[in-house]
Design a protein around this motif. Structure first.
Motif, short mmCIF file in Angstrom:
data_model
loop_
_atom_site.label_atom_id
_atom_site.label_comp_id
_atom_site.label_asym_id
_atom_site.label_seq_id
_atom_site.Cartn_x
_atom_site.Cartn_y
_atom_site.Cartn_z
N THR A 21 -5.86 4.29 5.55
CA THR A 21 -5.01 4.17 4.35
C THR A 21 -5.84 4.37 3.10
N TRP A 22 -6.98 3.71 3.02
CA TRP A 22 -7.85 3.86 1.85
C TRP A 22 -8.35 5.29 1.72
N TYR B 59 0.79 -1.23 0.00
CA TYR B 59 0.00 0.00 0.00
C TYR B 59 0.83 1.29 0.00
N THR C 134 -6.69 0.21 7.97
CA THR C 134 -7.11 -0.01 6.58
C THR C 134 -7.97 1.15 6.09
N LEU D 161 -7.92 7.57 -1.53
CA LEU D 161 -9.08 8.05 -2.27
C LEU D 161 -9.16 9.58 -2.27
#
Length: 132
Positions: A116-117, A60, A113, A121
């Motif tokens: 991070t996303w 990631y 998670t 985005l």
């Protein structure tokens, strides 16, 4: 949009994430010594988890950091880069802690998670919004 390329701010977060990756890699090496496994995970669940903690970060972080760099060069403003970079580092620490403690779901893993996303985005959205 700024006329010059800059990575003064995002470089801070690249460095912090680089240190995190080395620390996670050191945990894998320590696990390999402890469980006497030279390659793979030797069907050891603990070593497998250490490998995945490191692997997940390695999967990631490159894209997240590239997007952060793109935000810095798209906006030319410091605070969004610091906000996104800080959230990224905190999220990756939470994820590593959560997954490092248990292969099952946990609040730190979920928050790591999700954070991070969110960074990825929001960063992608900023870059796309300013590209048209």
């Amino acid at each position: 949009m700024p006329n010059t390329f800059s990575m003064e701010i995002s470089a801070i977060y690249m460095a912090l994430c680089g240190i995190l990756l080395v620390l996670l890699a050191a945990q894998v090496v320590r696990g390999r010594w402890q469980y006497r496994v030279g390659i793979g995970d030797g069907d050891n669940r603990n070593l497998n988890r250490l490998i995945r903690v490191h692997g997940n970060a390695a999967e990631y972080l490159p894209m997240a950091l590239l997007l952060l760099l793109a935000v810095e060069n798209t906006l030319g403003a410091a605070w969004p880069v610091h906000a996104l970079g800080s959230l990224l580092v905190i999220s990756r620490l939470l994820h590593a802690f959560g997954l490092g403690k248990s292969a099952g779901s946990s609040l730190p893993r979920f928050l790591g998670t999700a954070g991070t996303w969110a960074v990825m985005l929001v960063s992608a959205g900023i870059v796309l919004a300013h590209s048209f």
